[in-house]
Design a protein around this motif. Structure first.
Motif, PDB file in Angstrom:
ATOM      1  N   ASN A 137      34.524  41.912  34.237  1.00  0.00           N
ATOM      2  CA  ASN A 137      33.895  42.653  35.333  1.00  0.00           C
ATOM      3  C   ASN A 137      32.429  42.267  35.502  1.00  0.00           C
ATOM      4  O   ASN A 137      31.938  42.120  36.623  1.00  0.00           O
ATOM      5  CB  ASN A 137      34.032  44.156  35.115  1.00  0.00           C
ATOM      6  CG  ASN A 137      35.457  44.640  35.281  1.00  0.00           C
ATOM      7  OD1 ASN A 137      36.261  44.022  35.972  1.00  0.00           O
ATOM      8  ND2 ASN A 137      35.782  45.740  34.643  1.00  0.00           N
ATOM      9  N   THR A 138      31.716  42.093  34.406  1.00  0.00           N
ATOM     10  CA  THR A 138      30.304  41.696  34.455  1.00  0.00           C
ATOM     11  C   THR A 138      30.162  40.306  35.063  1.00  0.00           C
ATOM     12  O   THR A 138      29.287  40.072  35.906  1.00  0.00           O
ATOM     13  CB  THR A 138      29.692  41.720  33.043  1.00  0.00           C
ATOM     14  OG1 THR A 138      29.824  43.043  32.510  1.00  0.00           O
ATOM     15  CG2 THR A 138      28.233  41.326  33.071  1.00  0.00           C
ATOM     16  N   SER A 139      31.018  39.389  34.651  1.00  0.00           N
ATOM     17  CA  SER A 139      30.962  38.024  35.180  1.00  0.00           C
ATOM     18  C   SER A 139      31.246  37.996  36.673  1.00  0.00           C
ATOM     19  O   SER A 139      30.599  37.262  37.420  1.00  0.00           O
ATOM     20  CB  SER A 139      31.961  37.125  34.447  1.00  0.00           C
ATOM     21  OG  SER A 139      31.608  37.017  33.087  1.00  0.00           O
ATOM     22  N   VAL A 140      32.200  38.787  37.109  1.00  0.00           N
ATOM     23  CA  VAL A 140      32.544  38.851  38.529  1.00  0.00           C
ATOM     24  C   VAL A 140      31.360  39.393  39.323  1.00  0.00           C
ATOM     25  O   VAL A 140      31.017  38.879  40.394  1.00  0.00           O
ATOM     26  CB  VAL A 140      33.808  39.707  38.753  1.00  0.00           C
ATOM     27  CG1 VAL A 140      34.010  40.023  40.221  1.00  0.00           C
ATOM     28  CG2 VAL A 140      35.033  38.997  38.187  1.00  0.00           C
ATOM     29  N   LEU A 141      30.694  40.426  38.792  1.00  0.00           N
ATOM     30  CA  LEU A 141      29.536  40.992  39.471  1.00  0.00           C
ATOM     31  C   LEU A 141      28.396  39.988  39.574  1.00  0.00           C
ATOM     32  O   LEU A 141      27.609  40.016  40.524  1.00  0.00           O
ATOM     33  CB  LEU A 141      29.051  42.259  38.751  1.00  0.00           C
ATOM     34  CG  LEU A 141      29.947  43.486  38.880  1.00  0.00           C
ATOM     35  CD1 LEU A 141      29.414  44.617  37.999  1.00  0.00           C
ATOM     36  CD2 LEU A 141      30.041  43.943  40.325  1.00  0.00           C
ATOM     37  N   MET A 142      28.305  39.086  38.602  1.00  0.00           N
ATOM     38  CA  MET A 142      27.247  38.078  38.604  1.00  0.00           C
ATOM     39  C   MET A 142      27.631  36.863  39.450  1.00  0.00           C
ATOM     40  O   MET A 142      26.866  35.915  39.554  1.00  0.00           O
ATOM     41  CB  MET A 142      26.916  37.657  37.171  1.00  0.00           C
ATOM     42  CG  MET A 142      26.377  38.798  36.333  1.00  0.00           C
ATOM     43  SD  MET A 142      26.053  38.327  34.647  1.00  0.00           S
ATOM     44  CE  MET A 142      24.490  37.510  34.836  1.00  0.00           C
ATOM     45  N   GLY A 143      28.806  36.893  40.040  1.00  0.00           N
ATOM     46  CA  GLY A 143      29.237  35.816  40.924  1.00  0.00           C
ATOM     47  C   GLY A 143      29.875  34.630  40.234  1.00  0.00           C
ATOM     48  O   GLY A 143      30.100  33.594  40.860  1.00  0.00           O
ATOM     49  N   GLU A 144      30.172  34.764  38.967  1.00  0.00           N
ATOM     50  CA  GLU A 144      30.813  33.668  38.240  1.00  0.00           C
ATOM     51  C   GLU A 144      32.318  33.697  38.526  1.00  0.00           C
ATOM     52  O   GLU A 144      32.951  34.742  38.442  1.00  0.00           O
ATOM     53  CB  GLU A 144      30.575  33.810  36.736  1.00  0.00           C
ATOM     54  CG  GLU A 144      29.113  33.736  36.354  1.00  0.00           C
ATOM     55  CD  GLU A 144      28.889  34.000  34.878  1.00  0.00           C
ATOM     56  OE1 GLU A 144      29.868  33.972  34.106  1.00  0.00           O
ATOM     57  OE2 GLU A 144      27.740  34.249  34.505  1.00  0.00           O
ATOM     58  N   PRO A 145      32.881  32.527  38.870  1.00  0.00           N
ATOM     59  CA  PRO A 145      34.325  32.495  39.162  1.00  0.00           C
ATOM     60  C   PRO A 145      35.148  32.606  37.878  1.00  0.00           C
ATOM     61  O   PRO A 145      34.945  31.865  36.928  1.00  0.00           O
ATOM     62  CB  PRO A 145      34.528  31.138  39.816  1.00  0.00           C
ATOM     63  CG  PRO A 145      33.408  30.298  39.306  1.00  0.00           C
ATOM     64  CD  PRO A 145      32.252  31.231  39.036  1.00  0.00           C
TER      65      PRO A 145
END
Length: 93
Positions: free
Chosen positions: A52-60
């Protein structure tokens, strides 16, 4: 009956007079399995948080969230079954 259920006479008497089920004796294997499944569940929660954190940071990230949630739910279900927790009874108490 007390010796068959590995109880003292007092435990059996209390159980029968209070109309409760006999206390369940949890084996070491069941207890350890319950503990390990708890650790697996915690790891799944940490993985989900990282995703979830990675998705929020825009990482695919490619992940099957449905599968991850199903695994988490199955771990919880197995833990409940090992200890025979009555969730409805717990909620009513």
């Amino acid at each position: 009956m007390a010796s068959q259920n590995n109880l003292t006479i007092s435990e059996l008497f209390r159980s029968k007079t209070l109309k409760n089920q006999l206390p369940r004796r949890v084996t070491k294997v069941a207890g350890q399995t319950y503990w390990e499944l708890g650790k697996i569940g915690n790891n799944l929660n940490q993985i989900t948080k990282a995703i979830n954190t990675s998705v929020l940071m825009g990482e695919p990230i490619v992940v099957n969230r449905t599968l991850l949630e199903q695994i988490r739910d199955m771990v919880k279900q197995v833990r409940r079954e090992i200890t025979e927790i009555d969730l409805i009874g717990d909620l009513q108490d």
